[in-house]
Design a protein around this motif. Structure first.
Motif, PDB file in Angstrom:
ATOM      1  N   ALA A  63       0.834  -1.207   0.000  1.00 48.30           N
ATOM      2  CA  ALA A  63       0.000   0.000   0.000  1.00 48.30           C
ATOM      3  C   ALA A  63       0.868   1.256   0.000  1.00 48.30           C
ATOM      4  O   ALA A  63       0.527   2.270  -0.626  1.00 48.30           O
ATOM      5  N   THR A  64       2.008   1.192   0.674  1.00 47.25           N
ATOM      6  CA  THR A  64       2.920   2.342   0.729  1.00 47.25           C
ATOM      7  C   THR A  64       3.485   2.643  -0.662  1.00 47.25           C
ATOM      8  O   THR A  64       3.507   3.795  -1.111  1.00 47.25           O
ATOM      9  N   VAL A  65       3.922   1.572  -1.337  1.00 47.58           N
ATOM     10  CA  VAL A  65       4.468   1.743  -2.689  1.00 47.58           C
ATOM     11  C   VAL A  65       3.395   2.294  -3.635  1.00 47.58           C
ATOM     12  O   VAL A  65       3.665   3.185  -4.455  1.00 47.58           O
ATOM     13  N   CYS A  66       2.180   1.785  -3.496  1.00 53.74           N
ATOM     14  CA  CYS A  66       1.099   2.244  -4.382  1.00 53.74           C
ATOM     15  C   CYS A  66       0.764   3.708  -4.118  1.00 53.74           C
ATOM     16  O   CYS A  66       0.461   4.462  -5.047  1.00 53.74           O
ATOM     17  N   ALA A  67       0.818   4.111  -2.831  1.00 55.40           N
ATOM     18  CA  ALA A  67       0.571   5.520  -2.514  1.00 55.40           C
ATOM     19  C   ALA A  67       1.635   6.379  -3.196  1.00 55.40           C
ATOM     20  O   ALA A  67       1.334   7.404  -3.815  1.00 55.40           O
ATOM     21  N   LEU A  68       2.886   5.933  -3.106  1.00 57.79           N
ATOM     22  CA  LEU A  68       3.996   6.667  -3.720  1.00 57.79           C
ATOM     23  C   LEU A  68       3.822   6.787  -5.232  1.00 57.79           C
ATOM     24  O   LEU A  68       4.052   7.843  -5.825  1.00 57.79           O
ATOM     25  N   MET A  69       3.405   5.687  -5.866  1.00 53.46           N
ATOM     26  CA  MET A  69       3.304   5.656  -7.335  1.00 53.46           C
ATOM     27  C   MET A  69       1.917   6.068  -7.829  1.00 53.46           C
ATOM     28  O   MET A  69       1.639   6.011  -9.027  1.00 53.46           O
ATOM     29  N   ASN A  70       1.027   6.381  -6.878  1.00 54.21           N
ATOM     30  CA  ASN A  70      -0.345   6.773  -7.214  1.00 54.21           C
ATOM     31  C   ASN A  70      -1.048   5.685  -8.047  1.00 54.21           C
ATOM     32  O   ASN A  70      -1.615   5.959  -9.095  1.00 54.21           O
ATOM     33  N   MET A  71      -0.986   4.451  -7.557  1.00 56.53           N
ATOM     34  CA  MET A  71      -1.618   3.332  -8.265  1.00 56.53           C
ATOM     35  C   MET A  71      -2.690   2.690  -7.395  1.00 56.53           C
ATOM     36  O   MET A  71      -2.607   2.702  -6.164  1.00 56.53           O
ATOM     37  N   LYS A  87      -5.633   1.188   4.956  1.00 56.68           N
ATOM     38  CA  LYS A  87      -6.739   2.064   4.527  1.00 56.68           C
ATOM     39  C   LYS A  87      -6.271   3.511   4.467  1.00 56.68           C
ATOM     40  O   LYS A  87      -6.579   4.243   3.522  1.00 56.68           O
ATOM     41  N   MET A  88      -5.498   3.924   5.481  1.00 62.12           N
ATOM     42  CA  MET A  88      -4.979   5.306   5.471  1.00 62.12           C
ATOM     43  C   MET A  88      -4.125   5.571   4.237  1.00 62.12           C
ATOM     44  O   MET A  88      -4.105   6.679   3.706  1.00 62.12           O
ATOM     45  N   LEU A  89      -3.423   4.528   3.794  1.00 58.58           N
ATOM     46  CA  LEU A  89      -2.551   4.668   2.624  1.00 58.58           C
ATOM     47  C   LEU A  89      -3.331   4.608   1.312  1.00 58.58           C
ATOM     48  O   LEU A  89      -2.759   4.718   0.231  1.00 58.58           O
ATOM     49  N   GLY A  90      -4.628   4.388   1.405  1.00 58.76           N
ATOM     50  CA  GLY A  90      -5.479   4.436   0.211  1.00 58.76           C
ATOM     51  C   GLY A  90      -5.781   3.087  -0.413  1.00 58.76           C
ATOM     52  O   GLY A  90      -6.380   3.013  -1.486  1.00 58.76           O
TER      53      GLY A  90
END
Ligand SMILES: Cc1ncc(COP(=O)(O)O)c(C=O)c1O
Length: 290
Positions: free
Chosen positions: A20-28, A50-53
């Motif tokens: 989830a952290t990586v996806c937040a960074l890459m907006n995926m 969930k906080m990380l989207g």
């Protein structure tokens, strides 16, 4: 690769939070499959995801743990091959995942070599100890030492309530050769080859298979495998907390539980991987002692 969706499975939630952290960074877009039992017992990590989207999908088949989450992730992957990339969280699944995950985790043994040379004057220990669920932190711990016979490799799997009780995830000791999630390895199964429900107090070790690399190391007698029961792991976690001020993850506590079952010489250098911190497990630790 042109992929738009990232999916992952998670047991304890650590891999889910990382993805989830990586996806937040890459907006995926990020979808994490997690057994309902694990959603409840590791809810702090669910809130982090969930906080990380990320979208966390609770899985309600089987005993609602890691095996079932992995089933659902593979189903999703098969249904969306063109736009979805599956990030697997351990050295399991179809080739090349176990090999790929082991190589990525090998930063651990690279670091062990470097720090040992700095602090002990030699770049290899006498013992390497790690817990095994699917096997990623253990694979990373031993990666650069596998062919060096001077080093004893000790793998701690989850004994659960005891390997003779039927409530266990001691896959290497109890498993027979089979296929799980696309890998040929030891699997806890019945006489008809049906995979049996595993049990461990620790969500990350609650898996009826094991990475094929580790199955091979055990079969070749390159690794010693110990089953550490729930109560032994909890006791070891409390001891580390008191002695060092480090609250370990429940998974790592199984590696610590192995120490009492081993005999060392005074000068032995023992490296034990504490694979995660225990914030996510505080409720389980407290409930066990009530
Ligand atoms: C902290 C921690 N350690 C160990 C594991 C076990 O996984 P592996 O055997 O792949 O290292 C997990 C799995 O969730 C975990 O969360």
């Amino acid at each position: 690769m042109g992929k738009k969706r990232i999916i992952a499975e998670t047991g304890a939630g650590q891999h889910g939070v990382a993805t989830a952290t990586v996806c937040a960074l890459m907006n995926m877009e990020c979808i994490v499959y997690m057994g309902k039992t694990d959603v409840e017992r590791q809810h702090i990590n669910v809130e982090k995801m969930k906080m990380l989207g990320a979208t966390v999908i609770p899985v309600t088949s089987g005993n609602m743990t890691l095996k079932d989450a992995t089933n659902e992730a593979i189903r999703d992957w098969c249904c969306h091959p063109s736009d979805t990339y599956y990030i697997i969280g351990s050295t399991v699944g179809p080739h090349p995942y176990p090999d790929m995950v082991a190589r990525l985790q090998s930063v651990i043994s690279k670091e062990i070599k470097k720090q040992l040379l700095e602090k002990e004057g030699r770049d290899h220990p006498d013992y390497l100890i790690a817990c095994v669920g699917g096997g990623s932190n253990a694979a990373g711990t031993i990666y650069h030492f596998i062919n060096d016979e001077r080093i004893n490799i000790v793998l701690a799997e989850a004994g659960g309530k005891g390997i003779e009780t039927g409530m266990t995830a001691a896959t290497i000791q109890l498993g027979k050769m089979g296929i799980i999630h696309g890998a040929r390895t030891y699997v806890i199964q019945d006489e008809d080859g049906q995979i049996e429900e595993p049990y461990s107090i620790s969500a990350g070790l609650d898996y009826p298979g094991i990475g094929p690399i580790h199955a091979n190391l055990a079969a070749q007698k390159r690794a010693t495998v110990l089953a550490i029961n729930d109560d032994e792991a909890i006791e070891a976690a409390y001891e580390l907390t008191k002695l060092e001020g480090i609250i370990p993850a429940l998974e790592s506590a199984h590696a610590l539980g192995a120490l009492k079952k081993m005999k060392f010489k005074t000068n032995d250098i023992v490296v034990l991987t504490v694979s995660g911190r225990g914030d996510k497990d505080v409720e389980t630790y407290l409930a066990f002692n009530d």
